[in-house]
Scaffold this active site. Structure first.
Site, mmCIF file in Angstrom:
data_model
loop_
_atom_site.group_PDB
_atom_site.id
_atom_site.type_symbol
_atom_site.label_atom_id
_atom_site.label_comp_id
_atom_site.label_asym_id
_atom_site.label_seq_id
_atom_site.Cartn_x
_atom_site.Cartn_y
_atom_site.Cartn_z
ATOM 1 N N HIS A 62 0.224 4.354 -4.653
ATOM 2 C CA HIS A 62 0.455 5.543 -3.835
ATOM 3 C C HIS A 62 -0.842 5.897 -3.113
ATOM 4 O O HIS A 62 -1.935 5.534 -3.556
ATOM 5 C CB HIS A 62 0.892 6.710 -4.712
ATOM 6 C CG HIS A 62 2.254 6.533 -5.304
ATOM 7 N ND1 HIS A 62 3.020 7.600 -5.703
ATOM 8 C CD2 HIS A 62 2.995 5.425 -5.566
ATOM 9 C CE1 HIS A 62 4.163 7.162 -6.178
ATOM 10 N NE2 HIS A 62 4.171 5.835 -6.111
ATOM 11 N N GLU A 64 -2.614 8.648 -2.809
ATOM 12 C CA GLU A 64 -3.612 9.383 -3.592
ATOM 13 C C GLU A 64 -4.310 8.475 -4.593
ATOM 14 O O GLU A 64 -5.530 8.546 -4.766
ATOM 15 C CB GLU A 64 -2.955 10.565 -4.331
ATOM 16 C CG GLU A 64 -2.355 11.597 -3.420
ATOM 17 C CD GLU A 64 -0.900 11.335 -3.052
ATOM 18 O OE1 GLU A 64 -0.218 12.289 -2.644
ATOM 19 O OE2 GLU A 64 -0.426 10.170 -3.156
ATOM 20 N N CYS A 92 3.353 13.440 -6.011
ATOM 21 C CA CYS A 92 4.366 13.199 -7.032
ATOM 22 C C CYS A 92 3.703 13.337 -8.410
ATOM 23 O O CYS A 92 2.470 13.435 -8.506
ATOM 24 C CB CYS A 92 4.964 11.809 -6.848
ATOM 25 S SG CYS A 92 3.835 10.472 -7.309
#
Length: 165
Positions: A62, A64, A92
Site C-alpha cells: 500500500h 503508506e 486502511c
C-alpha cells in the site's frame, strides 16, 4: 481545524497532501491503484509511496507502507518519530497499523473511506471484522501452543544486544 475537528491543518499540510494526491493520480495513469503517500519530518521529505499491490503482486504494498519503507531506509532507522504521513486517502487498518509501528506523530489524509468505497475500495469489511469477536471471523485465526512456543521470546529476553522497538 480539519474536517474531523481534532487538530489544525496548516498550509504546509495542504502542500504535502497535494503531493500525495498527485502521486495517487499519477499511479492511476501508470496502471496502479489510486493511492499515494509521503512521509515528512521537520519539513523534509523522507519517503514517497504509491500503491503497488497489483504491480508487485504484494497485498501489503500500500502507498503508506511503501512510503514508510522508503523513509526508514533513507534515515536508516525503524522509527519515524516526529514525522507525519500525508496520504491521498484515509488509511486502511493495515496502513494505520504500519503508521503506529513506525511511531509517526500524525497522519493527515485527503479523501475518506467513503470516497474509497465509491471507487470499489471498501475497507468497511475490515473495520467491521475487527469490531467482532475473533471466533466469529470468516478466516480462522487459531492459537495452538507447542512445547517450544516461548523459545523465541526467551531468546529475545536473554539477549544483551537487542534493539528494543
Amino acid at each position: 481545524m480539519d474536517a474531523i475537528g481534532r487538530q489544525p491543518v496548516t498550509p504546509d499540510d495542504e502542500s504535502w497532501l497535494s503531493q500525495a494526491v498527485a502521486l495517487a493520480t499519477a499511479n492511476v495513469a501508470d496502471g496502479g491503484g489510486p493511492f499515494g503517500a509521503v512521509v515528512v519530518r521537520d519539513g523534509v521529505l523522507l519517503g514517497v509511496g504509491q500503491n503497488r499491490v497489483t504491480r508487485d503482486n504484494d497485498p501489503t504494498a500500500h502507498a503508506e507502507v511503501q512510503a514508510i519503507r522508503f523513509a526508514c531506509h533513507a534515515i536508516e532507522d525503524f522509527s519515524l518519530a516526529g514525522a507525519t504521513v500525508y496520504t491521498s486517502c484515509e488509511p486502511c487498518p493495515l496502513c494505520v497499523s504500519a503508521c503506529l509501528w513506525a511511531r509517526v506523530d500524525r497522519v493527515v489524509f485527503a479523501a475518506d473511506r467513503h470516497d474509497a468505497a465509491r471507487a470499489g475500495f471498501d475497507d468497511s469489511a475490515f473495520y467491521d471484522l475487527f469490531a467482532t469477536a475473533r471466533h466469529e471471523w470468516s478466516m480462522p485465526v487459531v492459537g495452538h501452543r507447542v512445547p517450544t512456543a516461548t523459545l523465541p521470546m526467551d531468546a529475545w529476553l536473554s539477549r544483551d544486544t537487542k534493539v528494543a522497538y
